[in-house]
Design an enzyme around this catalytic site. Structure first.
Site, PDB file in Angstrom:
ATOM      1  N   THR A  60      -4.837   3.337  11.258  1.00  0.00           N
ATOM      2  CA  THR A  60      -5.804   4.201   9.790  1.00  0.00           C
ATOM      3  C   THR A  60      -5.266   2.693   9.062  1.00  0.00           C
ATOM      4  O   THR A  60      -5.838   2.641   7.735  1.00  0.00           O
ATOM      5  CB  THR A  60      -5.305   5.153   9.395  1.00  0.00           C
ATOM      6  OG1 THR A  60      -3.898   4.565   8.563  1.00  0.00           O
ATOM      7  CG2 THR A  60      -4.780   6.498   9.756  1.00  0.00           C
ATOM      8  N   THR A  61      -4.756   1.880   9.018  1.00  0.00           N
ATOM      9  CA  THR A  61      -5.061   0.115   8.576  1.00  0.00           C
ATOM     10  C   THR A  61      -4.808  -1.155   8.952  1.00  0.00           C
ATOM     11  O   THR A  61      -4.816  -0.623  10.543  1.00  0.00           O
ATOM     12  CB  THR A  61      -3.696   0.029   7.739  1.00  0.00           C
ATOM     13  OG1 THR A  61      -2.544  -0.095   8.556  1.00  0.00           O
ATOM     14  CG2 THR A  61      -3.550   1.353   6.774  1.00  0.00           C
ATOM     15  N   HIS A  76       4.033   9.566   8.248  1.00  0.00           N
ATOM     16  CA  HIS A  76       3.494   9.228   9.073  1.00  0.00           C
ATOM     17  C   HIS A  76       4.544   8.688  10.071  1.00  0.00           C
ATOM     18  O   HIS A  76       5.614   8.050   9.153  1.00  0.00           O
ATOM     19  CB  HIS A  76       2.716   8.103   9.698  1.00  0.00           C
ATOM     20  CG  HIS A  76       1.047   8.298   9.023  1.00  0.00           C
ATOM     21  ND1 HIS A  76       0.037   7.395   8.557  1.00  0.00           N
ATOM     22  CD2 HIS A  76       0.964   9.507   8.524  1.00  0.00           C
ATOM     23  CE1 HIS A  76      -0.957   8.512   8.165  1.00  0.00           C
ATOM     24  NE2 HIS A  76      -1.014   9.285   8.507  1.00  0.00           N
ATOM     25  N   HIS A 123       6.174   5.861   7.920  1.00  0.00           N
ATOM     26  CA  HIS A 123       5.769   5.541   5.966  1.00  0.00           C
ATOM     27  C   HIS A 123       4.600   6.112   5.248  1.00  0.00           C
ATOM     28  O   HIS A 123       4.980   6.878   6.275  1.00  0.00           O
ATOM     29  CB  HIS A 123       5.193   3.859   6.249  1.00  0.00           C
ATOM     30  CG  HIS A 123       4.111   4.394   7.628  1.00  0.00           C
ATOM     31  ND1 HIS A 123       3.726   3.950   8.499  1.00  0.00           N
ATOM     32  CD2 HIS A 123       2.340   4.828   7.161  1.00  0.00           C
ATOM     33  CE1 HIS A 123       2.630   4.564   8.958  1.00  0.00           C
ATOM     34  NE2 HIS A 123       1.864   4.594   7.938  1.00  0.00           N
ATOM     35  N   GLU A 135      -4.543  10.787   3.892  1.00  0.00           N
ATOM     36  CA  GLU A 135      -5.179  10.166   4.891  1.00  0.00           C
ATOM     37  C   GLU A 135      -5.837  10.845   5.309  1.00  0.00           C
ATOM     38  O   GLU A 135      -7.163  10.979   5.346  1.00  0.00           O
ATOM     39  CB  GLU A 135      -4.751   8.920   5.994  1.00  0.00           C
ATOM     40  CG  GLU A 135      -4.042   7.469   5.220  1.00  0.00           C
ATOM     41  CD  GLU A 135      -4.092   6.621   5.988  1.00  0.00           C
ATOM     42  OE1 GLU A 135      -3.696   6.311   7.017  1.00  0.00           O
ATOM     43  OE2 GLU A 135      -5.206   5.809   5.438  1.00  0.00           O
ATOM     44  N   HIS A 146       1.726   7.159   2.548  1.00  0.00           N
ATOM     45  CA  HIS A 146       0.299   7.074   2.144  1.00  0.00           C
ATOM     46  C   HIS A 146       0.639   7.734   1.366  1.00  0.00           C
ATOM     47  O   HIS A 146       0.312   8.656   0.770  1.00  0.00           O
ATOM     48  CB  HIS A 146      -0.782   7.492   2.918  1.00  0.00           C
ATOM     49  CG  HIS A 146      -0.278   6.379   4.217  1.00  0.00           C
ATOM     50  ND1 HIS A 146      -1.664   5.320   4.256  1.00  0.00           N
ATOM     51  CD2 HIS A 146      -0.089   6.942   5.234  1.00  0.00           C
ATOM     52  CE1 HIS A 146      -1.178   4.864   5.725  1.00  0.00           C
ATOM     53  NE2 HIS A 146      -0.347   5.823   6.668  1.00  0.00           N
ATOM     54  N   HIS A 198       0.546  -1.484  -0.074  1.00  0.00           N
ATOM     55  CA  HIS A 198      -0.070   0.171   0.173  1.00  0.00           C
ATOM     56  C   HIS A 198       0.728   1.340   0.157  1.00  0.00           C
ATOM     57  O   HIS A 198       0.537   2.250   0.411  1.00  0.00           O
ATOM     58  CB  HIS A 198      -0.172  -0.460   1.339  1.00  0.00           C
ATOM     59  CG  HIS A 198      -1.915  -1.521   1.690  1.00  0.00           C
ATOM     60  ND1 HIS A 198      -2.774  -1.567   0.122  1.00  0.00           N
ATOM     61  CD2 HIS A 198      -1.158  -2.065   2.218  1.00  0.00           C
ATOM     62  CE1 HIS A 198      -3.387  -2.924   1.206  1.00  0.00           C
ATOM     63  NE2 HIS A 198      -2.227  -3.622   2.625  1.00  0.00           N
TER      64      HIS A 198
HETATM   65  N1  EVH Z   1      -1.504   4.885   9.157  1.00  0.00           N
HETATM   66  S1  EVH Z   1      -0.507   4.544  11.306  1.00  0.00           S
HETATM   67  O1  EVH Z   1       0.580   5.467  11.279  1.00  0.00           O
HETATM   68  O2  EVH Z   1      -1.816   4.216  11.764  1.00  0.00           O
HETATM   69  C1  EVH Z   1      -0.803   2.342  10.612  1.00  0.00           C
HETATM   70  N2  EVH Z   1       0.869   2.646  11.183  1.00  0.00           N
HETATM   71  C2  EVH Z   1       0.680   1.109  11.274  1.00  0.00           C
HETATM   72  C3  EVH Z   1      -0.022   0.946  10.928  1.00  0.00           C
HETATM   73  N3  EVH Z   1      -1.436   1.483  10.637  1.00  0.00           N
HETATM   74 ZN    ZN Z   2       0.343   5.649   8.058  1.00  0.00          ZN
END
Ligand code: EVH
Ligand code: ZN
Length: 227
Positions: free
Chosen positions: A200-201, A118, A93, A105, A95, A64
């Site tokens: 968020t995933t 993020h 990472h 996001e 998005h 992703h």
């Molecule tokens: N996108 S997030 O930063 O909320 C996230 N980190 C690990 C899994 N999802």
């Molecule tokens: Zn993220």
């Protein structure tokens, strides 16, 4: 059944496989600037961060987007909405979307940015591991930085996206030879919105104190759209 973003495996059906996705503090959200309230306590306890520079970090194609594993025992994120606890960087990472018209996001008054970075941290004051922290409402702190598309490329992001040709497929990873300093990802203006949310995933754990910077950083179209 692998989760994703299609009608049959996307966010609308995640709750079937991941119960927390149906919870009351799910991320991402649309940030409505008119109802966001300023909190004088946050101004008193400034959010501070300290990161190390690291080389040979492993970058992974998550299917992703990309994820850089960057556990930094010497890093510290504290203050602001984080109370008395110290949070440590675990990974960062991105998005993004098919075009630079969308990909972030979080949205701001309904507006999507071209992408969103993020920086994921966990509470080392209270918990013994990232996995344990992700089971608690104050376990993680994620810094969100919006990407705006402009003419100048971002040198630090370039160090990352220049390796993507080596990891074209989900599950592949490689090392980033360059020295990466996460501090350089942050915008100069340090104003932010904060709220209690979730990953968020999937599994969408409701364990994240979100800190989303108001000011985007500028990257080029190539740096934020996958080809
Ligand atoms: N996108 S997030 O930063 O909320 C996230 N980190 C690990 C899994 N999802
Ligand atoms: Zn993220």
């Amino acid at each position: 059944a692998e989760w994703g973003y299609s009608p049959t495996n996307g966010p609308d059906v995640w709750a079937r496989l991941f119960p927390q996705a149906g919870g009351a503090r799910q991320s991402p959200v649309d940030i409505c600037t008119s109802i966001a309230s300023s909190d004088s306590n946050l101004e008193m306890k400034k959010l501070t961060f300290a990161y190390e520079s690291q080389s040979d970090l492993r970058i992974l194609n998550t299917g992703h987007g990309w994820k850089v594993e960057a556990p930094q025992s010497g890093s510290r994120l504290e203050g602001g909405p984080l109370g008395e606890d110290i949070y440590q960087l675990e990974q960062f990472h991105c998005h993004w979307g098919e075009t630079s018209a969308e990909g972030s996001e979080h949205t701001v008054d309904g507006r999507a940015y071209a992408g969103e970075l993020h920086l994921v941290h966990w509470n080392t004051t209270k918990y013994q591991s990232f996995a344990e922290a992700a089971q608690h409402p104050d376990g993680l702190a994620v810094l969100g930085v919006f990407f705006d598309v402009g003419n100048e490329s971002n040198d630090e992001i370039e160090k990352i996206v220049s390796t993507l040709s080596e990891i074209k497929f989900k599950g592949q990873f490689t090392d980033i030879p360059d020295v990466i300093d996460p501090t350089t990802f942050l915008p100069s203006g340090l104003g932010y919105w904060t709220y209690l949310g979730s990953l968020t995933t999937p599994p969408c754990n409701e364990c994240v104190i979100w800190i989303v910077y108001k000011e985007p950083i500028t990257v080029t179209e190539e740096q934020v759209t996958y080809h």
